[in-house]
Design a protein around this motif. Structure first.
Motif, PDB file in Angstrom:
ATOM      1  N   ASP A   2      -3.993 -12.643 -10.173  1.00 13.10           N
ATOM      2  CA  ASP A   2      -2.885 -11.786  -9.777  1.00 13.10           C
ATOM      3  C   ASP A   2      -2.152 -11.343 -11.043  1.00 13.10           C
ATOM      4  O   ASP A   2      -2.449 -11.829 -12.140  1.00 13.10           O
ATOM      5  CB  ASP A   2      -1.955 -12.485  -8.778  1.00 13.10           C
ATOM      6  CG  ASP A   2      -1.201 -13.674  -9.364  1.00 13.10           C
ATOM      7  OD1 ASP A   2      -0.743 -13.593 -10.531  1.00 13.10           O
ATOM      8  OD2 ASP A   2      -1.039 -14.684  -8.658  1.00 13.10           O
ATOM      9  N   LEU A  19      -6.275  -2.408 -11.510  1.00 15.64           N
ATOM     10  CA  LEU A  19      -4.975  -2.079 -10.921  1.00 15.64           C
ATOM     11  C   LEU A  19      -4.612  -0.616 -11.167  1.00 15.64           C
ATOM     12  O   LEU A  19      -4.105   0.068 -10.270  1.00 15.64           O
ATOM     13  CB  LEU A  19      -3.888  -2.990 -11.505  1.00 15.64           C
ATOM     14  CG  LEU A  19      -3.928  -4.469 -11.110  1.00 15.64           C
ATOM     15  CD1 LEU A  19      -2.815  -5.230 -11.830  1.00 15.64           C
ATOM     16  CD2 LEU A  19      -3.792  -4.626  -9.600  1.00 15.64           C
ATOM     17  N   HIS A  28       2.269  -5.519  -4.094  1.00 12.61           N
ATOM     18  CA  HIS A  28       1.438  -6.722  -4.068  1.00 12.61           C
ATOM     19  C   HIS A  28       1.978  -7.654  -2.987  1.00 12.61           C
ATOM     20  O   HIS A  28       3.064  -8.228  -3.138  1.00 12.61           O
ATOM     21  CB  HIS A  28       1.446  -7.408  -5.431  1.00 12.61           C
ATOM     22  CG  HIS A  28       0.391  -8.461  -5.593  1.00 12.61           C
ATOM     23  ND1 HIS A  28       0.450  -9.680  -4.948  1.00 12.61           N
ATOM     24  CD2 HIS A  28      -0.771  -8.468  -6.319  1.00 12.61           C
ATOM     25  CE1 HIS A  28      -0.608 -10.403  -5.285  1.00 12.61           C
ATOM     26  NE2 HIS A  28      -1.359  -9.683  -6.105  1.00 12.61           N
ATOM     27  N   GLU A  29       1.242  -7.776  -1.896  1.00 13.79           N
ATOM     28  CA  GLU A  29       1.705  -8.565  -0.755  1.00 13.79           C
ATOM     29  C   GLU A  29       1.928 -10.030  -1.120  1.00 13.79           C
ATOM     30  O   GLU A  29       2.907 -10.648  -0.717  1.00 13.79           O
ATOM     31  CB  GLU A  29       0.691  -8.462   0.394  1.00 13.79           C
ATOM     32  CG  GLU A  29       0.535  -7.077   0.970  1.00 13.79           C
ATOM     33  CD  GLU A  29       1.683  -6.681   1.881  1.00 13.79           C
ATOM     34  OE1 GLU A  29       2.526  -7.553   2.180  1.00 13.79           O
ATOM     35  OE2 GLU A  29       1.733  -5.502   2.283  1.00 13.79           O
ATOM     36  N   TRP A  34       6.555  -4.921  -6.242  1.00  8.72           N
ATOM     37  CA  TRP A  34       5.856  -3.711  -6.640  1.00  8.72           C
ATOM     38  C   TRP A  34       5.294  -3.932  -8.038  1.00  8.72           C
ATOM     39  O   TRP A  34       5.935  -4.573  -8.874  1.00  8.72           O
ATOM     40  CB  TRP A  34       6.809  -2.519  -6.638  1.00  8.72           C
ATOM     41  CG  TRP A  34       7.233  -2.089  -5.265  1.00  8.72           C
ATOM     42  CD1 TRP A  34       8.349  -2.493  -4.589  1.00  8.72           C
ATOM     43  CD2 TRP A  34       6.531  -1.193  -4.406  1.00  8.72           C
ATOM     44  NE1 TRP A  34       8.397  -1.904  -3.357  1.00  8.72           N
ATOM     45  CE2 TRP A  34       7.292  -1.092  -3.207  1.00  8.72           C
ATOM     46  CE3 TRP A  34       5.351  -0.463  -4.518  1.00  8.72           C
ATOM     47  CZ2 TRP A  34       6.912  -0.289  -2.143  1.00  8.72           C
ATOM     48  CZ3 TRP A  34       4.960   0.344  -3.463  1.00  8.72           C
ATOM     49  CH2 TRP A  34       5.729   0.429  -2.291  1.00  8.72           C
ATOM     50  N   VAL A  35       4.110  -3.413  -8.288  1.00 13.31           N
ATOM     51  CA  VAL A  35       3.448  -3.598  -9.577  1.00 13.31           C
ATOM     52  C   VAL A  35       3.180  -2.227 -10.203  1.00 13.31           C
ATOM     53  O   VAL A  35       2.528  -1.381  -9.585  1.00 13.31           O
ATOM     54  CB  VAL A  35       2.126  -4.377  -9.429  1.00 13.31           C
ATOM     55  CG1 VAL A  35       1.430  -4.507 -10.786  1.00 13.31           C
ATOM     56  CG2 VAL A  35       2.384  -5.755  -8.831  1.00 13.31           C
TER      57      VAL A  35
END
Length: 373
Positions: A2, A19, A28-29, A34-35
């Protein structure tokens, strides 16, 4: 993998590329954040006025509220917005830009750097802080003590620190503050850097506690980021023996490492008001994980970003941030790292006799070396 684990993974860069391919700003759950991974999205987040460095409901981490470490943290320009950010920055950044590189080289050269992993550790972590302490007017003995205290203080900046480390950070903050109170009260100090900072700061504020907090901040920002820059450059030399020759320009080497394999992999921003970034609607309270290291390797930022180029034209990087929170000490950090690396290489260290692992952290990429048996 991750985006958090990636910071200390052996090679996170293929994952970052994945990504970017999925979108510059995605949710990202698993991490509930947020990414941002693309250069465009990273630039937009760092520049947006509603993306703050701390959540509005928790300006100081709960773990250190009420102690000296919390008081220092709450006044750091890098942890504030508005005037509490602009005032100390306007005093410190211009003076850091005036530091003479030759003086930095002399201060680094005056330090005893010993071979082996222990010597590398001191050169990476303690040495840069001692250089900054000397520039501010502290004696060598005080600089060594400040280096030890800074090592304790930075624990308050990490969510991974345990209570023992946090207690030590509180004590270190008290002692570091005491060192600066004595220095600022000493009419005989000869530091041009400190004199310039004080003069600029006095033009906008008479809050000595804020000044002292941000001077302590110079040490904490120097400590891990510069150590990682030096360490990742050594790893580059280990992995690329062809670079280990006298024709390699150390300044170019450092400059490309900070882009290619930066010590600061990510940072965070907290949404203070509803806004739209890169076509995505964000709500108050949303958390954004900003992947600086991924943006550095975006083809939209640098041509052939996966290639390590010493003479890269128009090199661009987010390693030191961007916009209002861009690191004010970038030139100083690069100068200290370059001078330190030259001293290390002059010893002709047995780099092939080293092993390493990355220091546990949520956002840094800092190798710790050990000697092979």
């Amino acid at each position: 993998m991750d985006p958090i684990i990636a910071a200390t993974h052996a090679n996170p860069y293929p994952y970052y590329a994945q990504l970017r391919a999925e979108g510059g700003l995605v949710f990202h759950e698993g991490l509930n954040v947020w990414v941002t991974s693309s250069a465009r999205a990273v630039a937009a987040v760092l520049a947006h006025p509603d993306c703050h460095v701390r959540p509005s409901h928790e300006p100081v981490p709960k773990a250190i509220v009420g102690g000296m470490a919390g008081r220092v943290f709450g006044q750091l320009m890098r942890m504030n917005e508005g005037e509490r950010q602009r005032c100390p920055r306007s005093a410190i950044q211009p003076e850091l830009a005036l530091i003479d590189v030759d003086e930095v080289n002399v201060l680094v050269g005056a330090r005893l750097i010993t071979p082996g992993a222990d010597g590398l550790y001191n050169a990476m972590f303690r040495g840069p802080v001692c250089v900054v302490a000397a520039l501010l007017g502290f004696s060598p003995a005080q600089g060594r003590a400040i280096g030890e205290l800074t090592a304790d203080f930075v624990a308050c900046l990490s969510p991974l620190s345990d209570q023992v480390q946090l207690d030590a950070a509180q004590a270190a903050a008290e002692q570091l503050s005491g060192y600066f109170i004595e220095l600022l009260d000493d009419p005989s100090h000869q530091s041009a850097l400190l004199a310039g900072i004080r003069q600029r700061f006095a033009a906008t504020s008479d809050d000595s506690e804020t000044l002292i907090a941000n001077l302590i901040g110079l040490f904490s920002q120097t400590y891990e980021a510069t150590a990682g820059l030096i360490g990742n450059t050594l790893l580059t030399l280990i992995r690329n023996p062809s670079l280990r020759n006298e024709s390699t320009c150390v300044e170019d080497l450092i400059a490309e490492v900070q882009r290619f394999d930066p010590s600061v992999q990510n940072t965070r921003r907290f949404v203070a008001a509803p806004c739209e970034i890169d076509g995505i609607s964000l709500n108050t309270g949303d958390v954004i994980l900003v992947l600086l290291a991924s943006a550095n390797r975006d083809p939209q930022l640098n041509d052939h970003p996966e290639v390590f180029l010493l003479d890269r034209p128009d090199r661009r990087s987010f390693t030191f941030g961007a916009g209002r929170h861009q690191c004010p000490g970038q030139l100083l950090a690069l100068s200290i790292a370059s001078a330190t690396l030259k001293e290390i290489l002059a010893m002709k260290p047995a780099l092939d006799r080293l092993t390493w692992h990355y220091r546990p952290t949520l956002n840094g990429r800092i190798p710790l070396f050990s000697d092979l048996p």
